[in-house]
Design an enzyme around this catalytic site. Structure first.
Site, mmCIF file in Angstrom:
data_model
loop_
_atom_site.group_PDB
_atom_site.id
_atom_site.type_symbol
_atom_site.label_atom_id
_atom_site.label_comp_id
_atom_site.label_asym_id
_atom_site.label_seq_id
_atom_site.Cartn_x
_atom_site.Cartn_y
_atom_site.Cartn_z
ATOM 1 C CG HIS A 155 91.024 46.415 0.492
ATOM 2 N ND1 HIS A 155 92.357 46.083 0.658
ATOM 3 C CD2 HIS A 155 91.006 47.731 0.171
ATOM 4 C CE1 HIS A 155 93.101 47.159 0.438
ATOM 5 N NE2 HIS A 155 92.296 48.175 0.129
ATOM 6 C CG HIS A 173 89.480 52.709 -0.047
ATOM 7 N ND1 HIS A 173 90.122 53.136 1.091
ATOM 8 C CD2 HIS A 173 90.219 51.666 -0.526
ATOM 9 C CE1 HIS A 173 91.213 52.391 1.285
ATOM 10 N NE2 HIS A 173 91.287 51.497 0.317
ATOM 11 C CG HIS A 212 95.408 50.105 3.169
ATOM 12 N ND1 HIS A 212 94.210 50.120 3.822
ATOM 13 C CD2 HIS A 212 95.126 50.225 1.842
ATOM 14 C CE1 HIS A 212 93.238 50.243 2.923
ATOM 15 N NE2 HIS A 212 93.760 50.314 1.707
ATOM 16 C CD GLU A 261 98.362 50.000 -2.103
ATOM 17 O OE1 GLU A 261 98.244 50.710 -1.094
ATOM 18 O OE2 GLU A 261 97.644 50.128 -3.115
ATOM 19 C CG ASP A 315 92.221 49.309 -3.192
ATOM 20 O OD1 ASP A 315 91.825 49.773 -2.107
ATOM 21 O OD2 ASP A 315 93.397 49.404 -3.572
ATOM 22 C CG ASP A 316 90.294 53.012 -4.278
ATOM 23 O OD1 ASP A 316 89.643 53.682 -3.467
ATOM 24 O OD2 ASP A 316 91.398 52.491 -4.017
HETATM 25 N N1 HPA Z 1 96.063 52.335 -0.705
HETATM 26 C C1 HPA Z 1 96.170 53.279 0.215
HETATM 27 N N2 HPA Z 1 95.234 54.199 0.419
HETATM 28 C C2 HPA Z 1 94.139 54.165 -0.317
HETATM 29 C C3 HPA Z 1 93.964 53.210 -1.298
HETATM 30 C C4 HPA Z 1 94.984 52.244 -1.504
HETATM 31 O O1 HPA Z 1 94.929 51.337 -2.369
HETATM 32 N N3 HPA Z 1 92.756 53.467 -1.863
HETATM 33 C C5 HPA Z 1 92.222 54.527 -1.229
HETATM 34 N N4 HPA Z 1 93.061 54.955 -0.296
HETATM 35 ZN ZN ZN Z 2 92.786 50.152 -0.177
#
Ligand code: HPA
Ligand code: ZN
Length: 335
Positions: free
Chosen positions: A14, A16, A194, A197, A275-276
């Site tokens: 996970h 991006h 996803h 969240e 994630d990012d």
């Molecule tokens: N959630 C949803 N979309 C996203 C995320 C995330 O954490 N990171 C990049 N796009």
């Molecule tokens: Zn994500």
């Protein structure tokens, strides 16, 4: 613990790739491509990364991508990620990419895929990391645009392993994307999404029942629905959790409050990812280290999470078995 975490062979499932764009690279690419940024310095960019929820992050995440224009840019972005991942002991990565965030700016689909693919080939040779691409549909855009994106991807299916669903979750249920996921699976692609969240447990159910996903990305809110949680355990559905992301986007107040350990104790196949990482303050190793500390994870639990990450990959059984055998060896030495 840090030594153990670094030594364990891990998969990151996970992340991006656009979320690995560090402010320094943002400035380099802006200069190289003649793109104007509204920030005067790297420090100013970092100061803007104070998020209140998912949307406040997404706004700046899409803005930052404006510097990504050429095949070389996408290559350099992914290469920098693999370099970081390598130092954290990542042996396999499944990278999300958001083609609509680029084709919407007139960057051709093939520019994105070719650049990322070149970096993937190099990562195997240079770092011994295998990697796959997961094409994510932007759920805040209409499903027809997701279908058009899938059609654009058809000539490149040898370079894409799966489809995913990301961007603004609330108000954009998986049910909207039933048709495009059915088509993707008919084309032989695997599927993840996803869910849970910011969205309710119902979105996790929809992703499983209507989209046929094999993993849930995040899934934090699954805990609110005991019957769903029981099902995740029974069916062994992996949750690709991202603890530092959840703190930054205020899904949880503090890392100490994260439910990863409770879900692990309940028998859910949880894993740890970044994630990012350029936006959320840490790559995968940092996510493991801080989560282990905040939730008082034992060394055995950390090994279990790394094992979960390998078992949840889209690798074939032989490749999985090889990495799992390495985990046993590292655990025998360091636990
Ligand atoms: N959630 C949803 N979309 C996203 C995320 C995330 O954490 N990171 C990049 N796009
Ligand atoms: Zn994500």
């Amino acid at each position: 613990m840090e030594e153990l975490i670094r030594a364990l062979p891990k998969a990151e499932l996970h992340v991006h790739v656009e979320g690995t764009l560090e402010p320094e690279m943002m400035f380099d690419l802006a200069a190289r491509n003649g793109v104007a940024l509204r920030f005067a310095s790297v420090e100013e960019v970092r100061a803007a990364y104070a998020f209140t929820d998912l949307q406040s992050f997404l706004d700046i995440y899409y803005e930052g991508m404006a510097v990504l224009l050429t095949e070389r840019d996408f290559h350099d972005l992914a290469r920098a990620y693999f370099q970081r991942a390598h130092t954290d002991g990542v042996r396999h990565a499944e990278l999300f990419f958001d083609p609509q965030a680029h084709t919407g700016r007139a960057v051709p689909f093939e520019t994105v895929v070719n650049g990322l693919h070149a970096a993937i080939e190099e990562a195997r040779a240079e770092f011994g990391i295998s990697a796959l691409l997961i094409l994510c549909f932007l759920r805040h855009l209409p499903a027809e645009q997701a279908m058009a994106t899938l059609e654009e991807a058809l000539p490149f299916l040898d370079r894409i392993a799966a489809v995913g669903l990301d961007s603004s979750e609330a108000g954009h249920p998986p049910a909207d994307f039933v048709e495009v996921y059915a088509r993707a699976r008919a084309e032989g692609l695997r599927a993840v999404a996803h869910a849970g969240e910011e969205g309710p447990p119902e979105y996790v159910r929809q992703a499983l029942d209507l989209l046929g996903v094999e993993r849930i990305d995040h899934g934090v809110r699954s805990e609110e629905d005991p019957a769903l949680l029981e099902r995740l355990v029974r069916e062994g559905v992996p949750l690709t959790m991202c603890p530092l992301s959840n703190v930054k986007l205020r899904v949880v107040d503090r890392l100490e409050d994260h439910n990863l350990k409770r879900l692990l104790d309940a028998g859910v196949r949880v894993l740890i990812n970044s994630d990012d990482p350029a936006y959320f303050g840490g790559y995968i190793g940092q996510n493991y280290v801080e989560t282990a500390e905040a939730l008082a994870l034992t060394r055995d639990e950390v090994v279990t999470i790394a094992r979960n990450s390998l078992e949840a990959t889209f690798l074939d059984d032989a490749a999985k078995a090889e990495l799992l055998a390495e985990i046993d060896e590292v655990a025998a030495r360091l636990v």
